[in-house]
Design a protein around this motif. Structure first.
Motif: not given
Ligand code: LLP
Length: 419
Positions: A60, A201, A276, A377
């Motif tokens: 995503k 999160g 991210r 997005m």
């Molecule tokens: N695993 C799950 C189950 C998740 O829901 C997410 C992100 C990740 C992994 C990855 O998270 P990261 O390592 O990228 O933090 N659109 C928002 C961020 C939404 C995150 C949703 N879930 C933004 O632009 O800050």
């Protein structure tokens, strides 16, 4: 750490002058650095070498096939949340046994497809979903792996829209219910309940929420062991923060020092789902100044990228550093401006009250840290074509998604006969 740097006052991505790419392919344009992407992936891999986790990049954050392929080639698995992401993961060449599937709302069709394709496991977020997966697996005469997503009820210290591990959030299952599920595992004969998952999160810059959540989950795993319930997988999700502004996030190494001992103790296969951390600083959004508009109260720098291209500032009041592609004179004066897009919404801004060097129409700007949740997005709001994406490696710049054209906008629309 990233490979976007000034050389002779011009911003470069690796060995490519960003302005050359902007002139050739137009703006708005997403530009990614292959080596920054790889560097972040490998930093995480190296930091956790002792336990050899399966690092499932979170699709995503950035679902471009070329970027997915680059990571898959280095051994990454993928974390998906929809049938569309499953399609992309397979198209990028990811082995199904390296794909994990989360989401509170998986449809029957999506579950069927994922079972058919033999993914590693589902991260299950509710009892009805578990029952549904069990039913669909039975129909296919299959037994499938399931990790229960636990909601550990910890405070992740991040923006409330991207906090997921509190009991007020829609995600995961509380410990008590999870324990019940594991004890009743025989009710689900087509499901192998052999893992737990957490994801508390996103953009979390300190270790303690992770440590708190993992500590709770490890205790839970110990408790299950005593009940003779033995698991295979512990999925610790994603969430590692990066530098956008003045954050001082932990390095992969520092994060590992804090959580490795806890993880190693479990003896389980560890899965991670970073998004991210790997791609955030590996991408920029390049945009061109269209007009400078002064009003009695404000000065607006109107650019050709809008909230449809990068929604993070509008949605989360997120801060993204904005740099001119051509570095301003060292002694030039700074002025306070709003950098805004062309969209018909007051929320359409990239920066508010930002001190910027004096800009003029035709100047190019780089919106930094746009690699994660940038293009993925983006939308067609205001019937704007989605931007092109270019991947740079050393002195090569290749289009990895061409800019949409007007036909793309109306491709699936039909005029009914009664009109
Ligand atoms: N695993 C799950 C189950 C998740 O829901 C997410 C992100 C990740 C992994 C990855 O998270 P990261 O390592 O990228 O933090 N659109 C928002 C961020 C939404 C995150 C949703 N879930 C933004 O632009 O800050």
């Amino acid at each position: 750490m990233h490979e976007f740097k000034y050389l002779n006052n011009h911003l470069y991505c690796e060995r490519v002058k960003v302005e050359d790419v902007a002139r050739k392919h137009g703006t708005p344009l997403y530009l990614y650095s292959y080596h920054t992407l790889m560097d972040h992936f490998l930093k995480l891999k190296t930091a956790f070498k002792a336990i050899e986790p399966l690092i499932c990049f979170s699709v995503k954050a950035n679902s471009n096939l070329a970027l997915l392929r680059a990571m898959v080639d280095k051994g990454a698995g993928l974390d998906i949340v929809s049938g569309g992401e499953l399609y992309r993961a397979l198209k990028a060449g990811c082995a199904p046994e390296k794909i994990v599937y989360a989401s509170v709302g998986k449809t029957d069709e999506e579950i069927e497809e994922a079972i058919k394709r033999n993914i590693l496991f589902f991260n299950v977020e509710s009892v009805p979903e578990l029952e549904n997966i069990n039913r669909i697996a039975a129909e296919q005469e299959r037994v499938v792996n399931v990790a229960i997503r636990i909601n550990p009820d910890v405070e992740p210290k991040t923006h409330k829209f991207i906090s997921t591990g509190k009991l007020t959030n829609k995600f995961g299952i509380d410990f008590k219910t999870a324990e019940k599920i594991f004890k009743q595992c025989y009710d689900y004969s087509n499901v192998r309940l052999n893992g737990v998952h957490i994801h508390i999160g996103s953009q979390i810059t300190v270790a303690d929420p992770f440590v708190a959540a993992i500590t709770k989950v490890v205790k839970f795993i110990e408790k299950l062991k005593k009940e003779n319930i033995h698991l295979q997988y512990l999925n610790i999700g994603g969430g590692l923060g990066i530098i956008y502004d003045k954050e001082t996030p932990q390095t992969a190494q520092k994060f590992a020092v804090k959580v490795l001992p806890l993880l190693a103790k479990t003896g389980l296969k560890i899965i991670m789902e970073p998004g991210r951390f790997i791609v955030g600083n590996a991408g920029i959004l390049v945009t061109k100044v269209l007009y400078i508009k002064s009003t009695p109260l404000k000065k607006f720098v109107i650019v050709d990228a809008g909230m449809n291209d990068l929604i993070r500032p509008a949605l989360y009041s997120a801060y993204h550093q904005i740099l001119p592609l051509k570095k301003a004179e060292a002694r030039g004066r700074l002025e306070k401006v709003d950098v805004v897009g062309p969209i018909c919404e007051s929320g359409d801004f990239l920066a508010k009250d930002r001190l910027m060097p004096k800009l003029k129409a035709g100047d190019y700007l780089a919106v930094m840290g746009s690699g994660a949740y940038g293009f993925s997005m983006s939308s067609n709001y205001n019937s704007r074509r989605r931007a092109a994406e270019v991947l740079v490696s050393k002195d090569k710049a290749r289009v990895v998604r061409k800019r949409e054209d007007y036909k793309d906008l109306a491709r699936n629309e039909r005029l009914p006969l009664f009109l």
